[in-house]
Scaffold this motif. Structure first.
Motif, PDB file in Angstrom:
ATOM      1  N   LEU A  47       0.827  -1.204   0.000  1.00 14.19           N
ATOM      2  CA  LEU A  47       0.000   0.000   0.000  1.00 14.19           C
ATOM      3  C   LEU A  47       0.868   1.263   0.000  1.00 14.19           C
ATOM      4  O   LEU A  47       0.549   2.253  -0.664  1.00 14.19           O
ATOM      5  CB  LEU A  47      -0.927  -0.002   1.211  1.00 14.19           C
ATOM      6  N   LYS A  48       1.967   1.256   0.749  1.00 13.67           N
ATOM      7  CA  LYS A  48       2.885   2.401   0.759  1.00 13.67           C
ATOM      8  C   LYS A  48       3.458   2.631  -0.643  1.00 13.67           C
ATOM      9  O   LYS A  48       3.556   3.759  -1.116  1.00 13.67           O
ATOM     10  CB  LYS A  48       4.048   2.143   1.719  1.00 13.67           C
ATOM     11  N   LEU A  49       3.834   1.554  -1.303  1.00  8.26           N
ATOM     12  CA  LEU A  49       4.439   1.654  -2.628  1.00  8.26           C
ATOM     13  C   LEU A  49       3.450   2.220  -3.643  1.00  8.26           C
ATOM     14  O   LEU A  49       3.838   2.922  -4.579  1.00  8.26           O
ATOM     15  CB  LEU A  49       4.914   0.266  -3.076  1.00  8.26           C
ATOM     16  N   GLY A  50       2.168   1.944  -3.435  1.00  9.51           N
ATOM     17  CA  GLY A  50       1.146   2.432  -4.346  1.00  9.51           C
ATOM     18  C   GLY A  50       0.572   3.788  -3.984  1.00  9.51           C
ATOM     19  O   GLY A  50      -0.365   4.260  -4.639  1.00  9.51           O
ATOM     20  N   ALA A  51       1.120   4.452  -2.966  1.00 11.08           N
ATOM     21  CA  ALA A  51       0.650   5.791  -2.584  1.00 11.08           C
ATOM     22  C   ALA A  51       1.009   6.809  -3.663  1.00 11.08           C
ATOM     23  O   ALA A  51       1.922   6.604  -4.467  1.00 11.08           O
ATOM     24  CB  ALA A  51       1.268   6.198  -1.253  1.00 11.08           C
ATOM     25  N   THR A  52       0.308   7.944  -3.688  1.00 10.59           N
ATOM     26  CA  THR A  52       0.527   8.943  -4.735  1.00 10.59           C
ATOM     27  C   THR A  52       1.951   9.480  -4.741  1.00 10.59           C
ATOM     28  O   THR A  52       2.472   9.848  -5.796  1.00 10.59           O
ATOM     29  CB  THR A  52      -0.456  10.122  -4.587  1.00 10.59           C
ATOM     30  N   ALA A  53       2.595   9.530  -3.575  1.00  6.93           N
ATOM     31  CA  ALA A  53       3.964  10.026  -3.511  1.00  6.93           C
ATOM     32  C   ALA A  53       4.935   9.126  -4.258  1.00  6.93           C
ATOM     33  O   ALA A  53       6.014   9.561  -4.650  1.00  6.93           O
ATOM     34  CB  ALA A  53       4.412  10.167  -2.058  1.00  6.93           C
ATOM     35  N   LEU A  54       4.531   7.861  -4.467  1.00  4.09           N
ATOM     36  CA  LEU A  54       5.391   6.912  -5.182  1.00  4.09           C
ATOM     37  C   LEU A  54       4.660   6.465  -6.446  1.00  4.09           C
ATOM     38  O   LEU A  54       4.377   7.276  -7.309  1.00  4.09           O
ATOM     39  CB  LEU A  54       5.757   5.755  -4.249  1.00  4.09           C
ATOM     40  N   TYR A  55       4.345   5.181  -6.591  1.00  2.00           N
ATOM     41  CA  TYR A  55       3.806   4.707  -7.862  1.00  2.00           C
ATOM     42  C   TYR A  55       2.340   5.034  -8.077  1.00  2.00           C
ATOM     43  O   TYR A  55       1.840   4.889  -9.198  1.00  2.00           O
ATOM     44  CB  TYR A  55       4.029   3.201  -7.974  1.00  2.00           C
ATOM     45  N   GLY A  56       1.635   5.473  -7.045  1.00  2.00           N
ATOM     46  CA  GLY A  56       0.248   5.865  -7.235  1.00  2.00           C
ATOM     47  C   GLY A  56       0.089   7.049  -8.160  1.00  2.00           C
ATOM     48  O   GLY A  56      -0.989   7.286  -8.696  1.00  2.00           O
ATOM     49  N   SER A  57       1.167   7.793  -8.389  1.00  2.00           N
ATOM     50  CA  SER A  57       1.151   8.927  -9.318  1.00  2.00           C
ATOM     51  C   SER A  57       2.562   9.348  -9.715  1.00  2.00           C
ATOM     52  O   SER A  57       2.939   9.283 -10.873  1.00  2.00           O
ATOM     53  CB  SER A  57       0.412  10.127  -8.714  1.00  2.00           C
ATOM     54  N   LEU A 145      11.152  -5.954  -2.049  1.00  2.00           N
ATOM     55  CA  LEU A 145      10.581  -4.612  -1.926  1.00  2.00           C
ATOM     56  C   LEU A 145      11.623  -3.630  -1.388  1.00  2.00           C
ATOM     57  O   LEU A 145      11.693  -2.482  -1.829  1.00  2.00           O
ATOM     58  CB  LEU A 145       9.346  -4.650  -1.024  1.00  2.00           C
ATOM     59  N   ARG A 146      12.428  -4.081  -0.428  1.00  2.00           N
ATOM     60  CA  ARG A 146      13.512  -3.222   0.076  1.00  2.00           C
ATOM     61  C   ARG A 146      14.457  -2.841  -1.058  1.00  2.00           C
ATOM     62  O   ARG A 146      14.891  -1.685  -1.163  1.00  2.00           O
ATOM     63  CB  ARG A 146      14.274  -3.943   1.185  1.00  2.00           C
ATOM     64  N   ALA A 147      14.769  -3.796  -1.906  1.00  2.00           N
ATOM     65  CA  ALA A 147      15.650  -3.523  -3.043  1.00  2.00           C
ATOM     66  C   ALA A 147      14.998  -2.541  -4.014  1.00  2.00           C
ATOM     67  O   ALA A 147      15.661  -1.625  -4.527  1.00  2.00           O
ATOM     68  CB  ALA A 147      15.989  -4.830  -3.762  1.00  2.00           C
ATOM     69  N   LEU A 148      13.697  -2.715  -4.271  1.00  2.00           N
ATOM     70  CA  LEU A 148      12.994  -1.820  -5.195  1.00  2.00           C
ATOM     71  C   LEU A 148      12.965  -0.390  -4.672  1.00  2.00           C
ATOM     72  O   LEU A 148      13.221   0.565  -5.417  1.00  2.00           O
ATOM     73  CB  LEU A 148      11.568  -2.330  -5.425  1.00  2.00           C
ATOM     74  N   ASP A 152      14.828   2.762  -6.692  1.00  2.00           N
ATOM     75  CA  ASP A 152      14.168   3.965  -7.184  1.00  2.00           C
ATOM     76  C   ASP A 152      14.746   5.238  -6.564  1.00  2.00           C
ATOM     77  O   ASP A 152      14.787   6.286  -7.213  1.00  2.00           O
ATOM     78  CB  ASP A 152      12.663   3.876  -6.959  1.00  2.00           C
ATOM     79  N   ILE A 153      15.192   5.151  -5.333  1.00  2.00           N
ATOM     80  CA  ILE A 153      15.885   6.299  -4.738  1.00  2.00           C
ATOM     81  C   ILE A 153      17.207   6.523  -5.473  1.00  2.00           C
ATOM     82  O   ILE A 153      17.586   7.656  -5.788  1.00  2.00           O
ATOM     83  CB  ILE A 153      16.108   6.082  -3.231  1.00  2.00           C
ATOM     84  N   LEU A 154      17.912   5.443  -5.769  1.00  2.00           N
ATOM     85  CA  LEU A 154      19.165   5.548  -6.520  1.00  2.00           C
ATOM     86  C   LEU A 154      18.929   6.168  -7.888  1.00  2.00           C
ATOM     87  O   LEU A 154      19.687   7.054  -8.320  1.00  2.00           O
ATOM     88  CB  LEU A 154      19.785   4.154  -6.686  1.00  2.00           C
ATOM     89  N   ARG A 155      17.886   5.731  -8.592  1.00  2.00           N
ATOM     90  CA  ARG A 155      17.636   6.230  -9.951  1.00  2.00           C
ATOM     91  C   ARG A 155      17.265   7.702  -9.974  1.00  2.00           C
ATOM     92  O   ARG A 155      17.384   8.345 -11.025  1.00  2.00           O
ATOM     93  CB  ARG A 155      16.520   5.416 -10.617  1.00  2.00           C
ATOM     94  N   THR A 156      16.809   8.221  -8.848  1.00  2.00           N
ATOM     95  CA  THR A 156      16.408   9.627  -8.818  1.00  2.00           C
ATOM     96  C   THR A 156      17.445  10.535  -8.153  1.00  2.00           C
ATOM     97  O   THR A 156      17.683  11.647  -8.619  1.00  2.00           O
ATOM     98  CB  THR A 156      15.059   9.774  -8.095  1.00  2.00           C
ATOM     99  N   PHE A 157      18.082  10.065  -7.103  1.00  2.00           N
ATOM    100  CA  PHE A 157      18.972  10.934  -6.317  1.00  2.00           C
ATOM    101  C   PHE A 157      20.464  10.713  -6.586  1.00  2.00           C
ATOM    102  O   PHE A 157      21.294  11.385  -5.976  1.00  2.00           O
ATOM    103  CB  PHE A 157      18.689  10.753  -4.825  1.00  2.00           C
ATOM    104  N   ALA A 158      20.811   9.797  -7.481  1.00  2.00           N
ATOM    105  CA  ALA A 158      22.214   9.564  -7.825  1.00  2.00           C
ATOM    106  C   ALA A 158      22.363   9.575  -9.337  1.00  2.00           C
ATOM    107  O   ALA A 158      21.396   9.329 -10.067  1.00  2.00           O
ATOM    108  CB  ALA A 158      22.688   8.224  -7.250  1.00  2.00           C
TER     109      ALA A 158
END
Length: 470
Positions: A47-57, A145-148, A152-158
């Protein structure tokens, strides 16, 4: 262990959010309290992963697609967050807020994974209704899920490996609670992600490969349907396509290896997914292009999806004429002039004057696919084997792989004749724009290839939030 009160609240929340999906895990009388706690803790992470802050939007049809210039910025008000994001104004307060939420929600999800990993590690097989199989499944999914989250943090912040400067950009957190954090460079973060995924794959294999491969067939994987004797008796084990199943983890490994520039390893993982089958029937394929109208997201090709039951109502405002932010695009710019491509047909896109918008997330509630946010799909695996082939100068295999996806989308006569790697990459970018529109992968492809020609002043590394609490 999470408290009984929190377990009940979590369970009721899930029932309210999803009355007919895999999240509706009403316990049987045989499920003990600790087992229910762990199941609910796992469901809460999804549910956290599907929130709007992440994959929900933000990491699907929203913020990340805006950064990839999938939409025309002139149809967004200049004061809107998305317009400012399209100009890569990472110092703007509104854009900063979105970026900060990606970081904080990502690490919050990681903390939940670590808590669950700790709980399941301390439990014995007899604490679970399905004994070792269930223990391994929950443990493996939590690791994946921990790896995912980290990836995604790596792909955006590095930076990508093409632009890697060897600096440390983020911590890899694998303990709960967090006492201190160490920042690592790209190479070390990627190795930790890889290790988590390899271990996770081995753990979930007991269920998905050894004991119940039939649960990976499309009807069971996506809709919990099929021959009754082959369906799981407990709904917790149904809907494997909504979970980090063995092949989703394998596909994520392929994606990670591409980022890492380990192209042969990526190819091997992608081929394992493409060739996965039970008896003579492959698990993953493409829906007939004539049926895309009824199955816009192509459930047959989905390896892993998240569920968000409010998806249609949240996406629709971005298609409305009176909206301040409209996710509209030039159809010819994306789909070119093909008359065969069903992804450009009226079943998949809608006209708004001279421009268009995708109907992928405008599926009425209760209809097949309505709640799905595709995260990993089969077409990406074909793109991976195509790129590996092109990088080894096997342009015939590269062309065949892209043509396989094109043919599945109705472009029967489409052929490619590559003469160089650069020529291939140009076409690959075009195909990803068509196939994965609204799924958040275009910007990351540009970044991985260090391609900056699609936008002036593009920035591929997000500013680290001023408040780095994790």
């Amino acid at each position: 262990m999470i408290t009984r009160k929190n377990t009940i609240l979590s369970f009721l929340t899930m029932l309210l959010m999803s009355s007919c999906s895999w999240l509706d895990v009403a316990p049987s009388n045989e499920v003990n309290e600790d087992d229910l706690d762990l199941r609910n803790a796992l469901n809460g992470i999804y549910l956290k992963l599907g929130a709007t802050a992440l994959y929900g939007s933000n990491l699907s049809y929203g913020f990340i697609e805006v950064l990839g210039h999938q939409y025309l910025p002139e149809y967004m008000e200049t004061t809107s967050t998305y317009y400012k994001a399209s100009e890569f104004k990472y110092d703007d307060a509104d854009v900063k807020s979105v970026i900060s939420n990606l970081w904080s929600n990502g690490y919050n999800g990681i903390a939940s994974c670590n808590h669950l990993i700790q709980m399941v590690s301390e439990a014995g097989p007899t604490d679970f209704q399905e004994l070792e199989m269930e223990k391994n499944l929950i443990h493996g999914e939590a690791l994946a899920l921990r790896a995912l989250f980290h990836f995604d943090i790596l792909r955006t912040f590095a930076p990508s490996m093409e632009a890697d400067d060897g600096k440390a950009y983020m911590p890899y957190v694998d303990l709960y609670p967090v006492i201190s954090t160490t920042y690592y460079p790209n190479v070390e973060i990627l190795k930790k992600i890889e290790n988590d995924l390899i271990k996770a794959r081995d753990l979930v294999a007991m269920c998905d490969v050894k004991e119940h491969p039939e649960w990976m067939e499309t009807q069971c994987r996506m809709f919990a349907k099929g021959i009754n004797s082959e369906l799981p008796k407990d709904v917790f084990f149904a809907y494997r396509g909504y979970r980090m199943n063995y092949y989703a983890i394998t596909a994520l490994l392929a994606r990670v290896y591409m980022w890492e520039k380990e192209y042969k390893k990526a190819y091997d993982m992608a081929m394992e997914v493409i060739e996965a089958k039970i008896d003579d029937s492959k698990f993953f394929g493409f829906v007939e292009h004539t049926s895309l109208k009824e199955d816009m997201k192509d459930s047959e090709s989905i390896l892993f999806t998240l569920s968000r039951v409010t998806l249609e109502e949240e996406y629709r405002p971005y298609t409305d004429t009176n909206s301040k932010t409209r996710f509209w695009f030039n159809k010819t710019d994306i789909f070119e002039d093909s008359q065969e491509d069903k992804r450009a047909s009226s079943a998949m896109v809608e006209a708004a004057g001279d421009v268009y918008y995708s109907k992928k997330y405008l599926i009425a509630e209760g209809t097949n696919d309505y709640d799905m946010i595709p995260i990993l799909r089969l077409s990406e695996m074909y793109y991976i084997i195509a790129e590996y082939a092109a990088r080894t100068n096997d342009f015939t295999t590269a062309a065949n792989a892209l043509e396989t996806v094109c043919s599945a989308r109705g472009m029967i006569s489409k052929t490619f004749n590559f003469v160089s790697l650069e020529n291939f990459l140009d076409e690959l970018v075009k195909e990803v724009r068509k196939e994965l529109i609204g799924e958040g992968q275009l910007y990351f492809l540009y970044k991985r290839l260090d391609r900056k020609s699609f936008a002036d002043d593009v920035k591929f590394v997000f500013d680290r939030p001023e408040n780095e609490d994790i």
